[in-house]
Design an enzyme around this catalytic site. Structure first.
Site, PDB file in Angstrom:
ATOM      1  N   LYS A  13       0.712  -1.292   0.065  1.00  0.00           N
ATOM      2  CA  LYS A  13       0.049   0.070   0.003  1.00  0.00           C
ATOM      3  C   LYS A  13       0.989   1.446  -0.095  1.00  0.00           C
ATOM      4  O   LYS A  13       0.589   2.240  -0.733  1.00  0.00           O
ATOM      5  CB  LYS A  13      -0.882  -0.031   1.267  1.00  0.00           C
ATOM      6  CG  LYS A  13      -1.837  -1.176   1.436  1.00  0.00           C
ATOM      7  CD  LYS A  13      -2.629  -1.013   2.584  1.00  0.00           C
ATOM      8  CE  LYS A  13      -1.973  -0.754   4.006  1.00  0.00           C
ATOM      9  NZ  LYS A  13      -1.265  -2.362   4.194  1.00  0.00           N
ATOM     10  N   ARG A  88      -8.959   1.344   8.868  1.00  0.00           N
ATOM     11  CA  ARG A  88      -8.481  -0.013   9.333  1.00  0.00           C
ATOM     12  C   ARG A  88      -9.610  -0.634   9.888  1.00  0.00           C
ATOM     13  O   ARG A  88      -9.533  -1.874  10.383  1.00  0.00           O
ATOM     14  CB  ARG A  88      -7.317  -0.133  10.264  1.00  0.00           C
ATOM     15  CG  ARG A  88      -6.228  -0.316   9.166  1.00  0.00           C
ATOM     16  CD  ARG A  88      -4.821  -0.422  10.150  1.00  0.00           C
ATOM     17  NE  ARG A  88      -3.825  -1.095   9.749  1.00  0.00           N
ATOM     18  CZ  ARG A  88      -2.885  -0.335   9.038  1.00  0.00           C
ATOM     19  NH1 ARG A  88      -2.527   0.835   9.008  1.00  0.00           N
ATOM     20  NH2 ARG A  88      -1.797  -1.478   8.740  1.00  0.00           N
ATOM     21  N   ARG A 127      11.552  -5.844   4.486  1.00  0.00           N
ATOM     22  CA  ARG A 127      11.126  -4.391   4.607  1.00  0.00           C
ATOM     23  C   ARG A 127      12.333  -3.620   5.461  1.00  0.00           C
ATOM     24  O   ARG A 127      12.456  -4.217   6.314  1.00  0.00           O
ATOM     25  CB  ARG A 127       9.845  -4.060   4.940  1.00  0.00           C
ATOM     26  CG  ARG A 127       9.440  -2.747   5.201  1.00  0.00           C
ATOM     27  CD  ARG A 127       8.126  -2.333   5.114  1.00  0.00           C
ATOM     28  NE  ARG A 127       7.631  -2.676   6.203  1.00  0.00           N
ATOM     29  CZ  ARG A 127       6.142  -2.598   6.069  1.00  0.00           C
ATOM     30  NH1 ARG A 127       5.522  -1.852   5.065  1.00  0.00           N
ATOM     31  NH2 ARG A 127       5.556  -2.992   7.317  1.00  0.00           N
ATOM     32  N   ARG A 160      11.382  -2.255  11.097  1.00  0.00           N
ATOM     33  CA  ARG A 160      10.775  -2.069  12.107  1.00  0.00           C
ATOM     34  C   ARG A 160      10.226  -2.943  13.197  1.00  0.00           C
ATOM     35  O   ARG A 160      10.089  -4.196  12.698  1.00  0.00           O
ATOM     36  CB  ARG A 160       9.429  -1.820  11.583  1.00  0.00           C
ATOM     37  CG  ARG A 160       8.978  -0.499  11.024  1.00  0.00           C
ATOM     38  CD  ARG A 160       8.100  -0.073   9.966  1.00  0.00           C
ATOM     39  NE  ARG A 160       7.096  -0.462  10.359  1.00  0.00           N
ATOM     40  CZ  ARG A 160       5.787  -0.566   9.845  1.00  0.00           C
ATOM     41  NH1 ARG A 160       5.598   0.041   8.421  1.00  0.00           N
ATOM     42  NH2 ARG A 160       4.575  -0.810  10.153  1.00  0.00           N
ATOM     43  N   ARG A 171      -0.286  -9.290  13.271  1.00  0.00           N
ATOM     44  CA  ARG A 171      -1.089  -8.265  12.361  1.00  0.00           C
ATOM     45  C   ARG A 171      -2.025  -8.602  11.433  1.00  0.00           C
ATOM     46  O   ARG A 171      -2.706  -8.206  11.080  1.00  0.00           O
ATOM     47  CB  ARG A 171       0.138  -7.200  11.760  1.00  0.00           C
ATOM     48  CG  ARG A 171       0.794  -6.614  12.882  1.00  0.00           C
ATOM     49  CD  ARG A 171       2.089  -5.802  12.468  1.00  0.00           C
ATOM     50  NE  ARG A 171       2.133  -5.101  11.340  1.00  0.00           N
ATOM     51  CZ  ARG A 171       2.909  -4.632  10.596  1.00  0.00           C
ATOM     52  NH1 ARG A 171       4.065  -5.195  10.724  1.00  0.00           N
ATOM     53  NH2 ARG A 171       2.829  -3.463   9.498  1.00  0.00           N
TER      54      ARG A 171
HETATM   55  P1  ADP Z   1       1.748  -1.536   7.358  1.00  0.00           P
HETATM   56  O1  ADP Z   1       1.963  -0.462   6.175  1.00  0.00           O
HETATM   57  O2  ADP Z   1       2.662  -2.412   7.348  1.00  0.00           O
HETATM   58  O3  ADP Z   1       0.440  -2.011   7.183  1.00  0.00           O
HETATM   59  P2  ADP Z   1       1.238   0.874   8.911  1.00  0.00           P
HETATM   60  O4  ADP Z   1       2.519   1.742   8.974  1.00  0.00           O
HETATM   61  O5  ADP Z   1       0.116   1.216   8.168  1.00  0.00           O
HETATM   62  O6  ADP Z   1       1.714  -0.554   8.609  1.00  0.00           O
HETATM   63  O7  ADP Z   1       0.653   0.625  10.645  1.00  0.00           O
HETATM   64  C1  ADP Z   1       1.580   0.251  11.510  1.00  0.00           C
HETATM   65  C2  ADP Z   1       0.754   0.256  12.700  1.00  0.00           C
HETATM   66  O8  ADP Z   1       0.184   1.438  13.098  1.00  0.00           O
HETATM   67  C3  ADP Z   1      -0.466  -0.689  12.735  1.00  0.00           C
HETATM   68  O9  ADP Z   1       0.162  -2.226  13.171  1.00  0.00           O
HETATM   69  C4  ADP Z   1      -1.394  -0.098  13.755  1.00  0.00           C
HETATM   70  O10 ADP Z   1      -0.861  -0.568  15.165  1.00  0.00           O
HETATM   71  C5  ADP Z   1      -1.049   1.280  13.761  1.00  0.00           C
HETATM   72  N1  ADP Z   1      -2.019   1.879  12.711  1.00  0.00           N
HETATM   73  C6  ADP Z   1      -1.974   2.572  11.471  1.00  0.00           C
HETATM   74  N2  ADP Z   1      -2.824   2.982  11.004  1.00  0.00           N
HETATM   75  C7  ADP Z   1      -3.919   2.734  11.828  1.00  0.00           C
HETATM   76  C8  ADP Z   1      -5.359   2.810  11.829  1.00  0.00           C
HETATM   77  N3  ADP Z   1      -5.836   3.545  10.793  1.00  0.00           N
HETATM   78  N4  ADP Z   1      -5.967   2.643  12.917  1.00  0.00           N
HETATM   79  C9  ADP Z   1      -5.417   1.771  13.904  1.00  0.00           C
HETATM   80  N5  ADP Z   1      -4.219   1.729  13.977  1.00  0.00           N
HETATM   81  C10 ADP Z   1      -3.208   2.037  12.942  1.00  0.00           C
HETATM   82  P1  ADP Z   2       2.181  -1.910   3.137  1.00  0.00           P
HETATM   83  O1  ADP Z   2       2.516  -0.356   3.188  1.00  0.00           O
HETATM   84  O2  ADP Z   2       1.106  -2.410   2.650  1.00  0.00           O
HETATM   85  O3  ADP Z   2       2.475  -2.380   4.515  1.00  0.00           O
HETATM   86  P2  ADP Z   2       4.761  -1.398   1.764  1.00  0.00           P
HETATM   87  O4  ADP Z   2       4.504  -0.759   0.503  1.00  0.00           O
HETATM   88  O5  ADP Z   2       5.791  -1.015   2.810  1.00  0.00           O
HETATM   89  O6  ADP Z   2       3.444  -2.247   2.254  1.00  0.00           O
HETATM   90  O7  ADP Z   2       5.680  -2.990   1.165  1.00  0.00           O
HETATM   91  C1  ADP Z   2       6.129  -4.100   2.159  1.00  0.00           C
HETATM   92  C2  ADP Z   2       7.447  -4.297   1.495  1.00  0.00           C
HETATM   93  O8  ADP Z   2       7.462  -5.092   0.414  1.00  0.00           O
HETATM   94  C3  ADP Z   2       8.595  -3.400   1.516  1.00  0.00           C
HETATM   95  O9  ADP Z   2       9.552  -3.781   1.833  1.00  0.00           O
HETATM   96  C4  ADP Z   2       8.395  -3.134   0.030  1.00  0.00           C
HETATM   97  O10 ADP Z   2       9.528  -2.646  -0.862  1.00  0.00           O
HETATM   98  C5  ADP Z   2       7.878  -4.547  -0.672  1.00  0.00           C
HETATM   99  N1  ADP Z   2       7.058  -4.469  -1.586  1.00  0.00           N
HETATM  100  C6  ADP Z   2       6.245  -3.715  -2.090  1.00  0.00           C
HETATM  101  N2  ADP Z   2       5.692  -3.941  -3.463  1.00  0.00           N
HETATM  102  C7  ADP Z   2       6.274  -5.071  -3.740  1.00  0.00           C
HETATM  103  C8  ADP Z   2       5.936  -5.653  -4.924  1.00  0.00           C
HETATM  104  N3  ADP Z   2       4.929  -5.519  -5.694  1.00  0.00           N
HETATM  105  N4  ADP Z   2       6.794  -6.940  -4.905  1.00  0.00           N
HETATM  106  C9  ADP Z   2       7.743  -7.077  -4.124  1.00  0.00           C
HETATM  107  N5  ADP Z   2       8.017  -6.574  -2.927  1.00  0.00           N
HETATM  108  C10 ADP Z   2       7.248  -5.224  -2.926  1.00  0.00           C
END
Ligand code: ADP
Ligand code: ADP
Ligand code: ZN
Length: 213
Positions: A13, A88, A127, A160, A171
């Protein structure tokens, strides 16, 4: 243009949201980045959020909704934004809809980046995040130019705390319970778009661009 990114943690995302933000000149709004910035700066919000984040749980809606509504009320969001990591939960989505309806606005697209759980643990382990500017890398799929250093701002990259395998599993469970129902929520509103998130990140982006036009 107002866009919501849906998908499991690690689906890509953030990666796609950044590309969309650049191409369509709208801000990338990530609640996770806002929380991490607060943790880094030692704010009260950061302290509260960290308790939940480190356990792989969602930060409670009461804390999350307000910071998001404040953020999208800022001047740079007036022509739209791409939301990454919000909503979320169904209550978060309802609050956003209500706030937008009061302004005579609406979400245009909810894009679900679909990646099965099997692929996620692998992605998260590789990541690497920049806690200063929010850039994200992957040791194999999207390596920085210099190992361990952010291309954008030069900050040292980190794995992270919540990307360790035990927490990733938690998660994913939370995602299926609390966030996945949003797919149906936006489908019923007629704005859901699905893309295959397992392919190369540039191909995922091409699929999104063909939806957004
Ligand atoms: P990822 O990109 O790996 O999905 P995020 O950076 O979006 O992770 O979120 C990391 C953490 O921050 C989540 O696991 C949650 O604990 C918190 N968080 C982020 N956005 C929200 C939300 N909209 N509602 C509740 N918790 C959130
Ligand atoms: P989210 O915000 O949904 O948690 P990220 O954009 O941070 O996800 O992506 C999670 C991990 O996967 C990062 O290390 C990113 O560089 C990698 N990644 C993202 N898109 C792809 C893809 N299409 N193929 C392989 N790796 C990816
Ligand atoms: Zn950086």
């Amino acid at each position: 243009m107002k866009i919501i990114m849906l998908g499991a943690p690690g689906a890509g995302k953030g990666t796609q949201a950044k590309m969309i933000a650049e191409k369509y000149s709208v801000p990338h709004v990530s609640t996770g980045d806002i929380f991490r910035a607060n943790i880094k700066n030692g704010t009260e919000l950061g302290k509260q959020a960290k308790e939940y984040m480190d356990k792989g749980l969602l930060v409670p809606d009461e804390l999350t909704v307000k910071i998001l509504l404040d953020r999208v009320a800022q001047e740079d969001c007036k022509n739209g934004y791409v939301l990454d990591g919000f909503p979320r939960t169904i209550p978060q989505a309802e609050v956003l809809d209500k706030a937008l309806t009061e302004l005579g606005e609406k979400v245009d697209y909810a894009i679900d980046v679909d990646v099965p759980d099997e692929n996620i643990v692998n992605r998260m382990g590789g990541r690497r995040a920049c806690l200063k500017c929010g850039a994200t890398y992957h040791v194999v799929y999207n390596a920085p130019k210099t190992e361990g250093v952010c291309d954008v701002c030069g900050e040292k990259l980190v794995l992270r705390e919540d990307d360790k395998p035990e927490t990733v599993q938690k998660r994913l469970t939370v995602y299926h319970d609390q966030t996945q129902p949003l797919i149906e929520y936006y489908d019923k509103k007629g704005i859901l778009k699905e893309v295959d998130g397992t392919v190369d990140m540039n191909d995922v982006f091409a699929a999104i661009c063909s939806i957004l036009g």
